[in-house]
Write a protein that holds these residues in place. Structure first.
Motif, PDB file in Angstrom:
ATOM      1  N   ASN A 111       0.810  -1.209   0.000  1.00  0.00           N
ATOM      2  CA  ASN A 111       0.000   0.000   0.000  1.00  0.00           C
ATOM      3  C   ASN A 111       0.851   1.269   0.000  1.00  0.00           C
ATOM      4  N   LEU A 112       1.989   1.225   0.695  1.00  0.00           N
ATOM      5  CA  LEU A 112       2.861   2.399   0.763  1.00  0.00           C
ATOM      6  C   LEU A 112       3.383   2.785  -0.618  1.00  0.00           C
ATOM      7  N   ILE A 113       3.765   1.773  -1.412  1.00  0.00           N
ATOM      8  CA  ILE A 113       4.256   2.032  -2.767  1.00  0.00           C
ATOM      9  C   ILE A 113       3.157   2.654  -3.611  1.00  0.00           C
ATOM     10  N   ARG A 114       1.973   2.064  -3.558  1.00  0.00           N
ATOM     11  CA  ARG A 114       0.858   2.589  -4.350  1.00  0.00           C
ATOM     12  C   ARG A 114       0.533   4.020  -3.954  1.00  0.00           C
ATOM     13  N   SER A 115       0.477   4.264  -2.655  1.00  0.00           N
ATOM     14  CA  SER A 115       0.130   5.607  -2.176  1.00  0.00           C
ATOM     15  C   SER A 115       1.162   6.636  -2.604  1.00  0.00           C
ATOM     16  N   ALA A 116       2.437   6.262  -2.500  1.00  0.00           N
ATOM     17  CA  ALA A 116       3.503   7.190  -2.861  1.00  0.00           C
ATOM     18  C   ALA A 116       3.466   7.526  -4.351  1.00  0.00           C
ATOM     19  N   LEU A 117       3.350   6.485  -5.189  1.00  0.00           N
ATOM     20  CA  LEU A 117       3.347   6.735  -6.634  1.00  0.00           C
ATOM     21  C   LEU A 117       2.098   7.482  -7.085  1.00  0.00           C
ATOM     22  N   LYS A 118       0.982   7.243  -6.396  1.00  0.00           N
ATOM     23  CA  LYS A 118      -0.254   7.939  -6.760  1.00  0.00           C
ATOM     24  C   LYS A 118      -0.103   9.442  -6.563  1.00  0.00           C
ATOM     25  N   VAL A 119       0.692   9.829  -5.571  1.00  0.00           N
ATOM     26  CA  VAL A 119       0.927  11.248  -5.310  1.00  0.00           C
ATOM     27  C   VAL A 119       2.060  11.796  -6.172  1.00  0.00           C
ATOM     28  N   LEU A 120       3.142  11.019  -6.308  1.00  0.00           N
ATOM     29  CA  LEU A 120       4.347  11.520  -6.959  1.00  0.00           C
ATOM     30  C   LEU A 120       4.263  11.562  -8.485  1.00  0.00           C
ATOM     31  N   LEU A 121       3.639  10.573  -9.095  1.00  0.00           N
ATOM     32  CA  LEU A 121       3.614  10.530 -10.564  1.00  0.00           C
ATOM     33  C   LEU A 121       2.877  11.716 -11.199  1.00  0.00           C
ATOM     34  N   PRO A 122       1.700  12.113 -10.673  1.00  0.00           N
ATOM     35  CA  PRO A 122       1.036  13.282 -11.259  1.00  0.00           C
ATOM     36  C   PRO A 122       1.860  14.559 -11.136  1.00  0.00           C
ATOM     37  N   ALA A 143      -7.064   3.758 -11.074  1.00  0.00           N
ATOM     38  CA  ALA A 143      -7.458   2.621 -10.239  1.00  0.00           C
ATOM     39  C   ALA A 143      -6.221   1.967  -9.655  1.00  0.00           C
ATOM     40  N   GLU A 144      -6.408   1.334  -8.493  1.00  0.00           N
ATOM     41  CA  GLU A 144      -5.323   0.616  -7.828  1.00  0.00           C
ATOM     42  C   GLU A 144      -5.747  -0.834  -7.610  1.00  0.00           C
ATOM     43  N   ALA A 145      -4.739  -1.696  -7.454  1.00  0.00           N
ATOM     44  CA  ALA A 145      -4.994  -3.110  -7.189  1.00  0.00           C
ATOM     45  C   ALA A 145      -3.869  -3.653  -6.329  1.00  0.00           C
ATOM     46  N   ALA A 146      -4.196  -4.669  -5.525  1.00  0.00           N
ATOM     47  CA  ALA A 146      -3.202  -5.281  -4.651  1.00  0.00           C
ATOM     48  C   ALA A 146      -2.847  -6.701  -5.078  1.00  0.00           C
ATOM     49  N   THR A 147      -3.582  -7.226  -6.080  1.00  0.00           N
ATOM     50  CA  THR A 147      -3.327  -8.580  -6.566  1.00  0.00           C
ATOM     51  C   THR A 147      -3.380  -8.599  -8.082  1.00  0.00           C
ATOM     52  N   GLY A 148      -2.862  -9.693  -8.661  1.00  0.00           N
ATOM     53  CA  GLY A 148      -2.912  -9.824 -10.103  1.00  0.00           C
ATOM     54  C   GLY A 148      -4.330  -9.909 -10.626  1.00  0.00           C
ATOM     55  N   GLU A 149      -5.179 -10.682  -9.966  1.00  0.00           N
ATOM     56  CA  GLU A 149      -6.561 -10.833 -10.407  1.00  0.00           C
ATOM     57  C   GLU A 149      -7.307  -9.498 -10.358  1.00  0.00           C
ATOM     58  N   GLU A 150      -7.065  -8.737  -9.290  1.00  0.00           N
ATOM     59  CA  GLU A 150      -7.720  -7.436  -9.169  1.00  0.00           C
ATOM     60  C   GLU A 150      -7.218  -6.486 -10.254  1.00  0.00           C
ATOM     61  N   ALA A 151      -5.939  -6.585 -10.579  1.00  0.00           N
ATOM     62  CA  ALA A 151      -5.377  -5.745 -11.638  1.00  0.00           C
ATOM     63  C   ALA A 151      -6.079  -6.020 -12.965  1.00  0.00           C
ATOM     64  N   LEU A 152      -6.303  -7.299 -13.274  1.00  0.00           N
ATOM     65  CA  LEU A 152      -6.990  -7.657 -14.516  1.00  0.00           C
ATOM     66  C   LEU A 152      -8.394  -7.054 -14.555  1.00  0.00           C
TER      67      LEU A 152
END
Length: 201
Positions: A12-23, A32-41
């Motif tokens: 979650n920390l990686i996702r949160s950081a990139l969600k703020v930093l990339l824009p 959208a975010e996902a924590a698993t491969g199936e959710e990503a699909l």
């Protein structure tokens, strides 16, 4: 043009950081975010993003199998794999799957943002050191032997390998037999595990 991104990482920390930093580094929106491969699909199918960021190691389908599925449905999809433990064999697997972006998780956000722009434009962005290591691999396996062992790791049957690789079932068995001999193992599962440990796939 805003680059719409689906981001998958079980941290979650990686996702949160990139969600703020990339824009902050460009016209990028994490839709959208996902924590698993199936959710990503599921998120990719729902949002049809411009680019997908996949963690290499995730539960319920890690980065490579997930990329396989995404690119099977849309071969032109921009996919960027991020990893903390990059291996040359993994890079070769990603490239064969059609992935055009592969970076370490320690990559600075401006570089990740630039990579996303390159991928969306149809280009490629691969970590240089990993690429060199992959090219000088001492693997005794042929490309087709690597393919069938990768399919084995994904849990595919002989029939599914035949369909996926566009080979006859007999040819698939021959490649598996050769790979088993070269890895001095007893089964295709053992051969695939051994090859992964040696970074051959």
């Amino acid at each position: 043009m805003t680059i719409r991104v689906v981001m998958a990482d079980d941290e979650n920390l990686i996702r949160s950081a990139l969600k703020v930093l990339l824009p902050a580094e460009g016209d990028i929106q994490v839709v959208a975010e996902a924590a698993t491969g199936e959710e990503a699909l599921r998120q990719v199918q729902r949002h049809r993003p411009d680019a997908v960021i996949l963690d290499l190691d995730m539960p319920e389908g890690d980065g490579i199998p997930t990329a396989h599925e995404i690119l099977r449905e849309d071969p032109g999809q921009a996919v960027l794999i991020l990893t903390r433990h990059a291996r040359p064999g993994t890079l070769r697997s990603a490239l064969r799957a059609g992935v055009r972006g592969f970076l370490g998780k320690d990559t600075e956000p401006p570089v990740i943002a630039s990579a996303l722009q390159t991928l969306v434009e149809g280009g490629r962005h691969i970590d240089n050191e990993l690429f060199v290591q992959a090219m000088i691999s001492d693997s005794p396996l042929t490309e087709r032997e690597q393919d069938v062992l990768e399919c084995t790791l994904r849990g595919l049957t002989i029939a599914q390998m035949s369909d996926t690789l566009h080979l006859s079932a007999g040819t698939v068995r021959n490649y598996l037999s050769s790979a088993i001999q070269k890895t001095a193992t007893q089964t295709r599962q053992d051969a695939a595990s051994y090859a992964r440990k040696k970074n051959w796939i």
